[in-house]
Design a protein around this motif. Structure first.
Motif, mmCIF file in Angstrom:
data_model
loop_
_atom_site.group_PDB
_atom_site.id
_atom_site.type_symbol
_atom_site.label_atom_id
_atom_site.label_comp_id
_atom_site.label_asym_id
_atom_site.label_seq_id
_atom_site.Cartn_x
_atom_site.Cartn_y
_atom_site.Cartn_z
ATOM 1 N N ASN A 139 4.992 3.740 -2.896
ATOM 2 C CA ASN A 139 4.741 3.526 -4.219
ATOM 3 C C ASN A 139 5.898 2.161 -5.388
ATOM 4 N N ILE A 140 6.321 1.229 -4.439
ATOM 5 C CA ILE A 140 6.934 0.570 -5.422
ATOM 6 C C ILE A 140 5.978 -0.771 -4.742
ATOM 7 N N GLU A 141 5.688 -0.521 -3.828
ATOM 8 C CA GLU A 141 4.560 -1.391 -3.387
ATOM 9 C C GLU A 141 2.945 -1.715 -3.524
ATOM 10 N N LEU A 142 2.723 -0.683 -4.569
ATOM 11 C CA LEU A 142 1.747 -0.336 -5.369
ATOM 12 C C LEU A 142 1.923 -0.508 -6.452
ATOM 13 N N GLY A 157 0.857 -3.929 -10.578
ATOM 14 C CA GLY A 157 1.275 -4.672 -12.470
ATOM 15 C C GLY A 157 1.577 -2.846 -13.054
ATOM 16 N N ASN A 158 1.113 -2.551 -13.841
ATOM 17 C CA ASN A 158 1.685 -1.246 -15.328
ATOM 18 C C ASN A 158 0.179 -0.752 -15.563
ATOM 19 N N ALA A 159 -0.634 -0.769 -14.419
ATOM 20 C CA ALA A 159 -2.291 -0.324 -14.594
ATOM 21 C C ALA A 159 -1.632 1.471 -14.471
ATOM 22 N N ALA A 160 -1.970 1.730 -15.167
ATOM 23 C CA ALA A 160 -2.140 3.280 -15.023
ATOM 24 C C ALA A 160 -3.298 3.753 -14.109
ATOM 25 N N ILE A 161 -2.358 4.334 -13.001
ATOM 26 C CA ILE A 161 -3.206 4.340 -12.057
ATOM 27 C C ILE A 161 -3.873 6.104 -12.137
ATOM 28 N N ILE A 162 -3.057 6.954 -12.197
ATOM 29 C CA ILE A 162 -2.686 8.411 -12.566
ATOM 30 C C ILE A 162 -3.931 8.373 -13.819
#
Length: 98
Positions: free
Chosen positions: A6-9, A14-19
């Motif tokens: 998760n940290i690598e993602l 960046g700060n993109a809120a993928i979820i």
């Protein structure tokens, strides 16, 4: 290449809120499919029950269950089908999910 943590993602995107983006798009797609009617294959898939067997313990999760959970996170407790019928209210909840 191994598993990406998760940290690598987070570092990659960046700060993109993928979820939140995925939940918003899932709600938008659900509203669209709910409005096209029950004669279409996509509508049947939306309401369908997963087939096959799963090991004991965890029940099968339907697409509809995810929609209900997503709407509860943004404080909507009503019937998601009724919400999806109205384009404007549905769009408001899609934007709230972002």
């Amino acid at each position: 290449m191994g598993n990406i943590q998760n940290i690598e993602l987070h570092n990659l995107y960046g700060n993109a809120a993928i979820i939140r983006t995925l939940k918003s798009r899932r709600l938008r797609w659900t509203g669209h499919v709910a409005r096209i009617g029950d004669g279409r294959r996509s509508y049947k898939l939306l309401l369908g029950k997963p087939e096959g067997k799963r090991r004991s313990g965890r029940p099968k999760i339907k697409w509809e269950d995810n929609i209900i959970w997503d709407l509860k996170e943004i404080s909507y407790e009503g019937d998601w089908k009724a919400l999806a019928e109205g384009r404007v209210p549905c769009r408001a909840y899609v934007l709230a999910a972002m």
